[in-house]
Design a protein around this motif. Structure first.
Motif, mmCIF file in Angstrom:
data_model
loop_
_atom_site.group_PDB
_atom_site.id
_atom_site.type_symbol
_atom_site.label_atom_id
_atom_site.label_comp_id
_atom_site.label_asym_id
_atom_site.label_seq_id
_atom_site.Cartn_x
_atom_site.Cartn_y
_atom_site.Cartn_z
ATOM 1 N N VAL A 4 -9.043 1.935 -7.582
ATOM 2 C CA VAL A 4 -8.314 1.610 -8.369
ATOM 3 C C VAL A 4 -7.864 0.395 -7.748
ATOM 4 N N TRP A 5 -8.256 -0.467 -8.870
ATOM 5 C CA TRP A 5 -7.744 -1.910 -8.869
ATOM 6 C C TRP A 5 -6.366 -2.907 -9.105
ATOM 7 N N ARG A 6 -5.117 -3.098 -8.636
ATOM 8 C CA ARG A 6 -3.929 -2.924 -8.946
ATOM 9 C C ARG A 6 -3.417 -4.880 -8.335
ATOM 10 N N LYS A 7 -2.073 -4.250 -8.913
ATOM 11 C CA LYS A 7 -1.854 -6.584 -8.872
ATOM 12 C C LYS A 7 -1.564 -6.284 -7.351
ATOM 13 N N PRO A 8 -1.658 -6.941 -6.354
ATOM 14 C CA PRO A 8 -1.113 -7.432 -5.437
ATOM 15 C C PRO A 8 0.315 -7.348 -5.626
ATOM 16 N N THR A 9 1.135 -6.494 -4.226
ATOM 17 C CA THR A 9 2.420 -5.735 -4.451
ATOM 18 C C THR A 9 3.412 -7.317 -3.878
ATOM 19 N N LYS A 10 2.611 -7.673 -2.540
ATOM 20 C CA LYS A 10 2.778 -9.093 -2.241
ATOM 21 C C LYS A 10 1.997 -9.859 -0.955
ATOM 22 N N MET A 52 -8.163 -14.007 -11.020
ATOM 23 C CA MET A 52 -7.533 -13.200 -11.104
ATOM 24 C C MET A 52 -7.667 -12.755 -9.789
ATOM 25 N N VAL A 53 -6.745 -12.391 -8.927
ATOM 26 C CA VAL A 53 -6.742 -10.799 -7.642
ATOM 27 C C VAL A 53 -6.322 -10.041 -7.856
ATOM 28 N N HIS A 54 -7.168 -9.168 -7.716
ATOM 29 C CA HIS A 54 -7.148 -7.212 -7.103
ATOM 30 C C HIS A 54 -6.905 -7.223 -6.420
ATOM 31 N N GLU A 55 -6.431 -6.223 -5.765
ATOM 32 C CA GLU A 55 -6.334 -5.391 -4.603
ATOM 33 C C GLU A 55 -6.795 -3.603 -4.312
ATOM 34 N N THR A 56 -7.065 -2.745 -3.647
ATOM 35 C CA THR A 56 -7.143 -1.612 -3.502
ATOM 36 C C THR A 56 -6.025 -0.920 -2.587
ATOM 37 N N TYR A 57 -5.589 0.320 -3.053
ATOM 38 C CA TYR A 57 -4.514 0.858 -2.015
ATOM 39 C C TYR A 57 -4.692 0.796 -0.884
ATOM 40 N N ARG A 58 -4.205 1.283 -0.022
ATOM 41 C CA ARG A 58 -4.387 1.027 1.540
ATOM 42 C C ARG A 58 -4.582 1.912 1.912
ATOM 43 N N TRP A 59 -5.753 2.028 3.632
ATOM 44 C CA TRP A 59 -6.108 2.915 4.309
ATOM 45 C C TRP A 59 -6.196 2.415 5.715
ATOM 46 N N PRO A 60 -6.321 3.988 6.426
ATOM 47 C CA PRO A 60 -7.165 3.475 7.777
ATOM 48 C C PRO A 60 -7.681 2.967 7.612
ATOM 49 N N TYR A 61 -8.336 2.123 8.591
ATOM 50 C CA TYR A 61 -9.401 1.596 8.814
ATOM 51 C C TYR A 61 -10.440 2.136 8.440
ATOM 52 N N LYS A 62 -11.167 2.996 8.998
ATOM 53 C CA LYS A 62 -11.686 3.878 8.989
ATOM 54 C C LYS A 62 -12.510 3.915 7.470
ATOM 55 N N LYS A 63 -11.710 4.740 6.966
ATOM 56 C CA LYS A 63 -11.827 4.974 5.281
ATOM 57 C C LYS A 63 -12.145 4.165 4.711
ATOM 58 N N ALA A 64 -11.652 2.464 4.944
ATOM 59 C CA ALA A 64 -11.767 1.211 4.263
ATOM 60 C C ALA A 64 -13.109 0.821 4.348
#
Length: 77
Positions: A4-10, A52-64
């Protein structure tokens, strides 16, 4: 795996880039760490110099890191 790609929130001024794909492509991926979480940052460049910039959700490093590997191996969309 479907990402899921989202626009950066901040703006993440203190995010640390720990891995990246080749900047010779029109889409560049970066694995970033900030505030104890990790995520994948995607920048798409167009023919006119725009981006155009997008980001994923945040995860712990191991999952990312697992998702990052899957992305580079073509197992994600």
């Amino acid at each position: 795996m479907q990402l899921v790609w989202r626009k950066p929130t901040k703006a993440e001024d203190r995010a640390r880039v720990v891995a990246w794909s080749c900047h010779c492509r029109s889409i560049v991926y970066e694995l970033r760490c900030a505030g104890g979480q990790s995520y994948i940052h995607r920048t798409e460049y167009d023919d006119k110099g725009g981006e155009m910039v997008h980001e994923t959700y945040r995860w712990p490093y191991k999952k990312a890191a697992e998702v990052w590997t899957a992305l580079l191996e073509g197992q994600t969309m």
